[in-house]
Design a protein around this motif. Sequence first.
Motif, PDB file in Angstrom:
ATOM      1  N   MET A   1      14.976  -7.421 -14.261  1.00 53.49           N
ATOM      2  CA  MET A   1      14.670  -7.621 -12.957  1.00 53.49           C
ATOM      3  C   MET A   1      12.918  -7.934 -12.963  1.00 53.49           C
ATOM      4  SD  MET A   1      15.038  -5.133  -9.672  1.00 53.49           S
ATOM      5  CE  MET A   1      16.845  -5.371  -9.694  1.00 53.49           C
ATOM      6  N   ALA A   2      12.309  -8.786 -12.175  1.00 57.41           N
ATOM      7  CA  ALA A   2      10.950  -8.880 -12.100  1.00 57.41           C
ATOM      8  C   ALA A   2      10.381  -7.837 -11.206  1.00 57.41           C
ATOM      9  CB  ALA A   2      10.499 -10.067 -11.469  1.00 57.41           C
ATOM     10  N   ALA A   3       9.210  -7.412 -11.807  1.00 62.32           N
ATOM     11  CA  ALA A   3       8.385  -6.272 -10.970  1.00 62.32           C
ATOM     12  C   ALA A   3       7.852  -6.819  -9.683  1.00 62.32           C
ATOM     13  CB  ALA A   3       7.263  -5.645 -11.929  1.00 62.32           C
ATOM     14  N   ASP A   4       7.463  -5.949  -8.816  1.00 58.21           N
ATOM     15  CA  ASP A   4       7.156  -6.289  -7.367  1.00 58.21           C
ATOM     16  C   ASP A   4       5.732  -6.382  -7.608  1.00 58.21           C
ATOM     17  OD1 ASP A   4       7.177  -6.428  -4.812  1.00 58.21           O
ATOM     18  OD2 ASP A   4       7.068  -4.520  -4.415  1.00 58.21           O
ATOM     19  N   LEU A   5       5.004  -7.291  -6.920  1.00 59.47           N
ATOM     20  CA  LEU A   5       3.789  -7.543  -6.545  1.00 59.47           C
ATOM     21  C   LEU A   5       2.876  -6.492  -6.059  1.00 59.47           C
ATOM     22  CD1 LEU A   5       1.216  -9.165  -7.304  1.00 59.47           C
ATOM     23  CD2 LEU A   5       1.629 -10.712  -5.393  1.00 59.47           C
ATOM     24  N   SER A   6       3.557  -5.968  -4.792  1.00 61.56           N
ATOM     25  CA  SER A   6       2.791  -5.146  -4.107  1.00 61.56           C
ATOM     26  C   SER A   6       2.752  -3.667  -4.772  1.00 61.56           C
ATOM     27  CB  SER A   6       3.679  -4.705  -2.792  1.00 61.56           C
ATOM     28  OG  SER A   6       5.210  -4.342  -3.115  1.00 61.56           O
ATOM     29  N   PHE A   7       3.759  -3.333  -5.770  1.00 64.52           N
ATOM     30  CA  PHE A   7       3.764  -2.010  -6.451  1.00 64.52           C
ATOM     31  C   PHE A   7       2.515  -2.257  -7.647  1.00 64.52           C
ATOM     32  CE2 PHE A   7       5.067   0.522 -10.338  1.00 64.52           C
ATOM     33  CZ  PHE A   7       4.779   1.624  -9.440  1.00 64.52           C
ATOM     34  N   ALA A   8       2.340  -3.556  -7.959  1.00 65.15           N
ATOM     35  CA  ALA A   8       1.303  -3.839  -9.316  1.00 65.15           C
ATOM     36  C   ALA A   8      -0.028  -3.658  -8.285  1.00 65.15           C
ATOM     37  CB  ALA A   8       1.521  -5.172  -9.675  1.00 65.15           C
ATOM     38  N   ASN A   9      -0.187  -4.107  -7.328  1.00 63.61           N
ATOM     39  CA  ASN A   9      -1.267  -3.919  -6.565  1.00 63.61           C
ATOM     40  C   ASN A   9      -1.596  -2.583  -6.163  1.00 63.61           C
ATOM     41  OD1 ASN A   9      -1.968  -6.754  -6.511  1.00 63.61           O
ATOM     42  ND2 ASN A   9      -0.920  -7.145  -4.615  1.00 63.61           N
ATOM     43  N   TYR A  10      -0.678  -1.647  -5.809  1.00 63.03           N
ATOM     44  CA  TYR A  10      -0.931  -0.239  -5.470  1.00 63.03           C
ATOM     45  C   TYR A  10      -1.356   0.497  -6.964  1.00 63.03           C
ATOM     46  CZ  TYR A  10       0.178   4.683  -4.703  1.00 63.03           C
ATOM     47  OH  TYR A  10       0.033   6.081  -4.978  1.00 63.03           O
ATOM     48  N   LEU A  15      -5.630   2.831 -10.423  1.00 65.44           N
ATOM     49  CA  LEU A  15      -6.391   2.721 -11.523  1.00 65.44           C
ATOM     50  C   LEU A  15      -7.925   2.559 -11.630  1.00 65.44           C
ATOM     51  CD1 LEU A  15      -3.578   1.098 -13.769  1.00 65.44           C
ATOM     52  CD2 LEU A  15      -4.465   3.419 -13.862  1.00 65.44           C
ATOM     53  N   GLY A  16      -8.347   2.354 -10.226  1.00 64.80           N
ATOM     54  CA  GLY A  16      -9.739   1.748  -9.647  1.00 64.80           C
ATOM     55  C   GLY A  16     -11.051   2.614 -10.573  1.00 64.80           C
ATOM     56  N   SER A  17     -10.759   3.799 -10.893  1.00 67.64           N
ATOM     57  CA  SER A  17     -11.659   4.730 -11.374  1.00 67.64           C
ATOM     58  C   SER A  17     -12.011   4.249 -12.804  1.00 67.64           C
ATOM     59  CB  SER A  17     -11.244   6.163 -11.608  1.00 67.64           C
ATOM     60  OG  SER A  17     -10.039   6.212 -12.261  1.00 67.64           O
ATOM     61  N   ALA A  18     -11.472   3.317 -13.315  1.00 71.92           N
ATOM     62  CA  ALA A  18     -11.518   2.798 -14.699  1.00 71.92           C
ATOM     63  C   ALA A  18     -12.339   1.396 -14.681  1.00 71.92           C
ATOM     64  CB  ALA A  18     -10.178   2.455 -15.519  1.00 71.92           C
ATOM     65  N   GLY A  19     -12.378   0.934 -13.489  1.00 71.63           N
ATOM     66  CA  GLY A  19     -13.310  -0.434 -13.005  1.00 71.63           C
ATOM     67  C   GLY A  19     -12.487  -1.281 -12.423  1.00 71.63           C
ATOM     68  N   PRO A  20     -13.002  -2.132 -11.649  1.00 66.71           N
ATOM     69  CA  PRO A  20     -11.913  -3.176 -11.072  1.00 66.71           C
ATOM     70  C   PRO A  20     -10.883  -3.697 -11.689  1.00 66.71           C
ATOM     71  CG  PRO A  20     -14.303  -3.902 -11.062  1.00 66.71           C
ATOM     72  CD  PRO A  20     -14.365  -2.634 -11.977  1.00 66.71           C
ATOM     73  N   CYS A  21      -9.567  -3.499 -11.200  1.00 65.12           N
ATOM     74  CA  CYS A  21      -8.549  -3.981 -11.954  1.00 65.12           C
ATOM     75  C   CYS A  21      -7.864  -5.214 -11.327  1.00 65.12           C
ATOM     76  CB  CYS A  21      -7.650  -2.815 -11.919  1.00 65.12           C
ATOM     77  SG  CYS A  21      -7.857  -1.345 -12.701  1.00 65.12           S
ATOM     78  N   SER A  22      -7.072  -5.894 -12.333  1.00 67.49           N
ATOM     79  CA  SER A  22      -6.342  -7.015 -11.603  1.00 67.49           C
ATOM     80  C   SER A  22      -4.963  -7.073 -12.304  1.00 67.49           C
ATOM     81  CB  SER A  22      -7.216  -8.449 -11.736  1.00 67.49           C
ATOM     82  OG  SER A  22      -7.424  -8.525 -13.300  1.00 67.49           O
ATOM     83  N   ALA A  23      -4.310  -7.652 -11.703  1.00 66.28           N
ATOM     84  CA  ALA A  23      -2.645  -7.734 -12.222  1.00 66.28           C
ATOM     85  C   ALA A  23      -2.306  -9.166 -12.483  1.00 66.28           C
ATOM     86  CB  ALA A  23      -1.831  -6.859 -11.074  1.00 66.28           C
ATOM     87  N   ARG A  24      -1.849  -9.383 -13.506  1.00 68.59           N
ATOM     88  CA  ARG A  24      -1.337 -10.641 -14.029  1.00 68.59           C
ATOM     89  C   ARG A  24      -0.174 -10.670 -14.392  1.00 68.59           C
ATOM     90  NH1 ARG A  24      -5.552 -13.638 -17.873  1.00 68.59           N
ATOM     91  NH2 ARG A  24      -4.075 -15.135 -17.329  1.00 68.59           N
ATOM     92  N   ARG A  25       0.704 -11.640 -14.042  1.00 72.50           N
ATOM     93  CA  ARG A  25       2.299 -11.859 -14.363  1.00 72.50           C
ATOM     94  C   ARG A  25       2.368 -11.834 -15.921  1.00 72.50           C
ATOM     95  NH1 ARG A  25       6.354 -10.625 -11.527  1.00 72.50           N
ATOM     96  NH2 ARG A  25       6.237 -11.296  -9.651  1.00 72.50           N
ATOM     97  N   MET A  26       3.260 -11.027 -16.608  1.00 67.13           N
ATOM     98  CA  MET A  26       3.442 -10.817 -17.812  1.00 67.13           C
ATOM     99  C   MET A  26       5.047 -10.682 -18.120  1.00 67.13           C
ATOM    100  SD  MET A  26       0.589  -8.636 -19.842  1.00 67.13           S
ATOM    101  CE  MET A  26       1.297  -8.306 -21.499  1.00 67.13           C
ATOM    102  N   PHE A  27       5.472 -11.345 -18.802  1.00 65.38           N
ATOM    103  CA  PHE A  27       6.910 -11.179 -19.103  1.00 65.38           C
ATOM    104  C   PHE A  27       7.826 -10.380 -17.874  1.00 65.38           C
ATOM    105  CE2 PHE A  27       4.062 -10.661 -22.879  1.00 65.38           C
ATOM    106  CZ  PHE A  27       4.700 -12.071 -23.590  1.00 65.38           C
TER     107      PHE A  27
END
Length: 166
Positions: A1-10, A15-27
Motif C-alpha cells: 500500500m502506497a504511503a499518503d502524501l499529506s502524511f509525508a508533508n506533515y 523534521l523542519g528543525s534539521a533544515g528545509p525538508c522535501s518528500a520524494r516518492r520512493m518505492f
Amino acid sequence: MAADLSFANYCCELLGSAGPCSARRMFGGFGISTGGLNIALVANLGGGDTLWLKADEETRGLFEAVGCAPFVYEAKGKAMKLNYYSAPEDAMESPQLMAQWARLALDCALKARAAKVPRARAATKSVAKRGRAASKATPTPPTTPATRRADAVPASPKAKRKSRSG
C-alpha cells in the motif's frame, strides 16, 4: 500500500528543525531529505504510514531505549534491515518534540555521506596491466555516425531503395 502524501508533508514539517525538508516518492513510500541528505522515510510496512528516522550503530540504543522499532522488510524470503527506526510516538505530536530526533537523523546522514567519500585507491595488478597495455596501443579516433557511414561497406542498390522509402 502506497504511503499518503499529506502524511509525508506533515513529517516534513515535524523534521523542519534539521533544515528545509522535501518528500520524494520512493518505492511506494517517500524519502525525506534536507540539503541533499536522506534523513527519513515514510513507509507502510503493514502497520499504517510510519515515519522512519535515519540511525546508525551509535544511535541504535537511543531509539531502542524509547521503544522505536527497526525498519525491517522482507525481500526474496529474507528479512532485510535498514538503518532506520520508527520515530518516537510522543515526538510525532510536535516539531519541538521531534527536534532532537531530527538533528540525530541529520547527524547520521552526514556521517553516512562522509563514510562514502571516495578515497584514492592503489592500483591493483590487473588495473596496472591494463594501463600499460593501453599506453602501448595506437589510439583510435572516436567514431561518430558520420564517420561510421563513410567507413561502412556500401549497401546494395536494393538496400538503398528500401532505406529511401522507409
